[in-house]
Design a protein around this motif. Structure first.
Motif, PDB file in Angstrom:
ATOM      1  N   ARG A   1      -5.087  13.573  -1.810  1.00  0.00           N
ATOM      2  CA  ARG A   1      -5.163  14.608  -2.875  1.00  0.00           C
ATOM      3  C   ARG A   1      -6.478  15.332  -2.837  1.00  0.00           C
ATOM      4  NH1 ARG A   1      -2.846  12.771  -8.328  1.00  0.00           N
ATOM      5  NH2 ARG A   1      -5.091  13.253  -8.923  1.00  0.00           N
TER       6      ARG A   1
ATOM      7  N   GLN B   1       0.798  12.487   5.635  1.00  0.00           N
ATOM      8  CA  GLN B   1       0.363  11.197   4.941  1.00  0.00           C
ATOM      9  C   GLN B   1       0.785   9.910   5.687  1.00  0.00           C
ATOM     10  OE1 GLN B   1       1.287  10.716   0.927  1.00  0.00           O
ATOM     11  NE2 GLN B   1       1.885  12.586   0.736  1.00  0.00           N
TER      12      GLN B   1
ATOM     13  N   HIS C   1      -8.600   5.376  -3.209  1.00  0.00           N
ATOM     14  CA  HIS C   1      -7.179   4.600  -2.664  1.00  0.00           C
ATOM     15  C   HIS C   1      -6.563   5.885  -1.972  1.00  0.00           C
ATOM     16  CE1 HIS C   1      -4.811   6.815  -5.669  1.00  0.00           C
ATOM     17  NE2 HIS C   1      -5.462   6.442  -6.484  1.00  0.00           N
TER      18      HIS C   1
ATOM     19  N   ASP D   1       2.760   7.075  -6.525  1.00  0.00           N
ATOM     20  CA  ASP D   1       1.346   8.026  -6.881  1.00  0.00           C
ATOM     21  C   ASP D   1       1.888   9.562  -6.586  1.00  0.00           C
ATOM     22  OD1 ASP D   1      -0.157   6.101  -8.031  1.00  0.00           O
ATOM     23  OD2 ASP D   1      -1.138   5.967  -5.969  1.00  0.00           O
ATOM     24  N   ALA D   2       2.426   9.582  -5.148  1.00  0.00           N
ATOM     25  CA  ALA D   2       2.805  11.050  -4.797  1.00  0.00           C
ATOM     26  C   ALA D   2       4.076  11.534  -5.564  1.00  0.00           C
ATOM     27  CB  ALA D   2       3.018  11.097  -3.287  1.00  0.00           C
TER      28      ALA D   2
ATOM     29  N   TYR E   1      -3.693   7.422  -1.815  1.00  0.00           N
ATOM     30  CA  TYR E   1      -3.368   8.851  -2.068  1.00  0.00           C
ATOM     31  C   TYR E   1      -4.338   9.724  -2.922  1.00  0.00           C
ATOM     32  CZ  TYR E   1      -0.219  12.350  -4.122  1.00  0.00           C
ATOM     33  OH  TYR E   1       0.367  13.511  -4.457  1.00  0.00           O
TER      34      TYR E   1
ATOM     35  N   GLU F   1       8.971  14.247   3.941  1.00  0.00           N
ATOM     36  CA  GLU F   1       7.500  14.924   4.103  1.00  0.00           C
ATOM     37  C   GLU F   1       6.669  13.654   4.788  1.00  0.00           C
ATOM     38  OE1 GLU F   1       5.741  16.530   0.519  1.00  0.00           O
ATOM     39  OE2 GLU F   1       3.756  16.161   1.323  1.00  0.00           O
ATOM     40  N   PHE F   2       6.801  12.508   4.256  1.00  0.00           N
ATOM     41  CA  PHE F   2       6.006  11.474   4.552  1.00  0.00           C
ATOM     42  C   PHE F   2       5.930  11.228   6.124  1.00  0.00           C
ATOM     43  CE2 PHE F   2       3.794   7.438   4.273  1.00  0.00           C
ATOM     44  CZ  PHE F   2       3.098   7.597   3.479  1.00  0.00           C
TER      45      PHE F   2
ATOM     46  N   GLU G   1       0.804  -1.228  -0.050  1.00  0.00           N
ATOM     47  CA  GLU G   1       0.141   0.055   0.077  1.00  0.00           C
ATOM     48  C   GLU G   1       0.752   1.324   0.093  1.00  0.00           C
ATOM     49  OE1 GLU G   1      -2.568   0.492   3.541  1.00  0.00           O
ATOM     50  OE2 GLU G   1      -4.017   1.869   2.307  1.00  0.00           O
TER      51      GLU G   1
ATOM     52  N   ALA H   1       2.526   1.771  -3.312  1.00  0.00           N
ATOM     53  CA  ALA H   1       1.773   2.607  -4.376  1.00  0.00           C
ATOM     54  C   ALA H   1       1.545   4.034  -3.973  1.00  0.00           C
ATOM     55  CB  ALA H   1       0.658   1.730  -4.442  1.00  0.00           C
ATOM     56  N   ALA H   2       1.381   4.150  -2.768  1.00  0.00           N
ATOM     57  CA  ALA H   2       1.188   5.707  -2.447  1.00  0.00           C
ATOM     58  C   ALA H   2       2.272   6.673  -2.567  1.00  0.00           C
ATOM     59  CB  ALA H   2       0.809   5.585  -0.826  1.00  0.00           C
TER      60      ALA H   2
END
Lengths: 328, 125
Positions: free
Chosen positions: B44, B55, B38, A33-34, B40, A54-55, A26, A29-30
């Motif tokens: 957004r 996050q 999902h 995407d970011a 992300y 940042e995460f 998960e 993918a996140a």
């Protein structure tokens, strides 16, 4: 991409095994995407670094995944833990210091060996404090595991709280201390059983250790009785006549035991002097040891007398009430 | 916008502000999961609406809400990479309605409380 994989590794290795694959997929993918939405085309190392910063720190992210309130010693028990640790360690360091001072008196100041003596002393203090600390943590961790926190979750009624000056009420902290201290002593007395006594010079026979070893089983029994009583009190939360009598019995047993140990030491005075302990020093040791049981007996008598006095006064009025009555 | 606090209390103020935001995150997430999303895409959505989202806190939160039965989750392997999608469950929808009511009451009360205090008003600086 390897930065992201190291980051994910760092997070999931702190999680339970069965969650790892799912969380990793998960978050992978996140993060991808970011990154895609922030950077057009190929992402540079600096982009990835900025994204991961940042995460959040892997430690922080992992801890958000874990259930809250995982404690070795939680906030409910921590104050008791701190006072027990402070009292026990202070007392033990005092005892070790006393032991070393007796040694110093017996040996006399060895010339040129002062630093060796200081090192031995610091080592002794460190060993004792560390063992005591470990045992205290272990006991509190067990209390935390099996007892703590359950009380605060049960339904309760303010009217069922014990009256503030109820003399039958068992202080929870008091009972915990009454369990922890004997257990610490059980551990220390048995682990370091060869270290109690007087040694005239390094390597010589440990004088008086035979007296200590002979009474060790009886000391263990006395300490275990204390643990049993306080465990019972912690469960029931109230004093009653059987527990009071039992407590008094333990006190009497302690006094008898201490007198018999003292008698053993007094009988060895000539042996001490014969083995090379200077006569005044032997006198001091014997006097101190012989004095202890009397001191304990006085303390017990004082406790019994003040309890009887308060029972007789009827309401078990606390010091605060007395002060208020005097003021008024 | 912000009235800058004295530097020595700034860390404490930051921590309190963070706690306030974290406390609202679950409700914010539930509010946007009426449609399946999902993680992300939720980030957004919330960011575009002006909500600052950590996050590293949101993904664990989604997992927790899923375990509590407020969300349903499903892996979707179509598209460029497999993603975990979340939707409000039936009990999640009920929870959202109840929490939304709590929030509105709280927001109204807080607004009134802050109006009492000149320091808390919008135009203080």
């Amino acid at each position: 991409m390897t930065l992201i994989e190291s980051y994910l590794n760092e997070i999931v290795r702190q999680l339970p095994k069965k969650q790892r694959a799912d969380v990793r997929a998960e978050l992978r993918a996140a993060l991808a995407d970011a990154l895609e939405s922030k950077v057009d085309g190929e992402a540079s190392e600096a982009d990835v670094v900025a994204l991961l910063r940042e995460f959040g720190h892997p430690e922080a992210v992992a801890s958000s995944y874990r259930p809250q309130n995982q404690y070795l010693v939680g906030p409910e028990l921590f104050p008791a833990f701190r006072s027990v640790a402070a009292v026990v360690i202070t007392v033990l360091v005092g005892l070790v210091t006393f032991g070393f001072l007796v040694d110093l008196l017996v040996d006399g100041p060895a010339e040129g060996r002062a630093w060796l003596w200081v090192l031995r002393y610091l080592g002794g203090v460190w060993d004792t404090a560390l063992s005591a600390f470990a045992i205290i943590v272990l006991i509190f961790a067990l209390l935390q595991r099996f007892d703590a926190g359950t009380a605060a979750e049960e339904p309760w009624d303010p009217r069922e709280l014990p009256a503030a000056r109820d003399r039958d009420l068992v202080g929870r902290g008091e009972a915990v201390v009454g369990i922890v201290i004997p257990v610490v002593f059980l551990g220390l007395l048995n682990i370091f059983k060869d270290h109690f006594g007087v040694r005239v010079e390094p390597g010589a026979v440990m004088l008086l250790n035979d007296v200590f070893q002979a009474s060790l089983p009886w000391l263990n029994l006395a300490l275990l009785l204390g643990v049993a009583l306080n465990t019972w009190l912690l469960r029931t939360g109230r004093w009653n006549w059987p527990t009071r009598l039992f407590n008094f019995g333990i006190d009497v047993y302690w006094i008898v035991l201490l007198f018999s140990i003292a008698a053993g030491v007094v009988a060895r005075k000539a042996t001490l002097i014969g083995a090379g302990v200077p006569e005044p020093v032997a006198g001091i040791i014997v006097t101190i040891v012989a004095f202890v049981p009397w001191l304990v007996m006085l303390a017990v008598l004082w406790g019994v007398a003040s309890f009887l006095y308060r029972s007789h006064a009827g309401d078990g009025g606390s010091a605060g009430d007395t002060a208020i009555r005097k003021a008024g | 916008m912000y009235m800058q606090s004295k530097p020595e209390i700034q860390p404490a103020v930051d921590k309190l502000a963070l706690e306030l935001r974290r406390g609202t995150l679950a409700l914010a997430a539930l509010s946007q999961l009426g449609t399946s999303r999902h993680g992300y895409s939720l980030v957004r959505e919330l960011t575009e609406r002006g909500l600052e989202v950590e996050q590293g806190t949101l993904y664990p939160l989604l997992r927790r809400l899923d375990e509590q039965g407020l969300l349903d989750s499903q892996w979707n392997v179509e598209g460029s990479r497999p993603r975990k999608y979340y939707t409000l469950s039936k009990s999640g929808a009920a929870a959202l309605a109840s929490l939304a009511m709590t929030w509105r009451e709280l927001a109204r009360t807080m607004a009134e409380l802050l109006d009492d205090n000149p320091g808390g008003q919008d135009d203080a600086d």
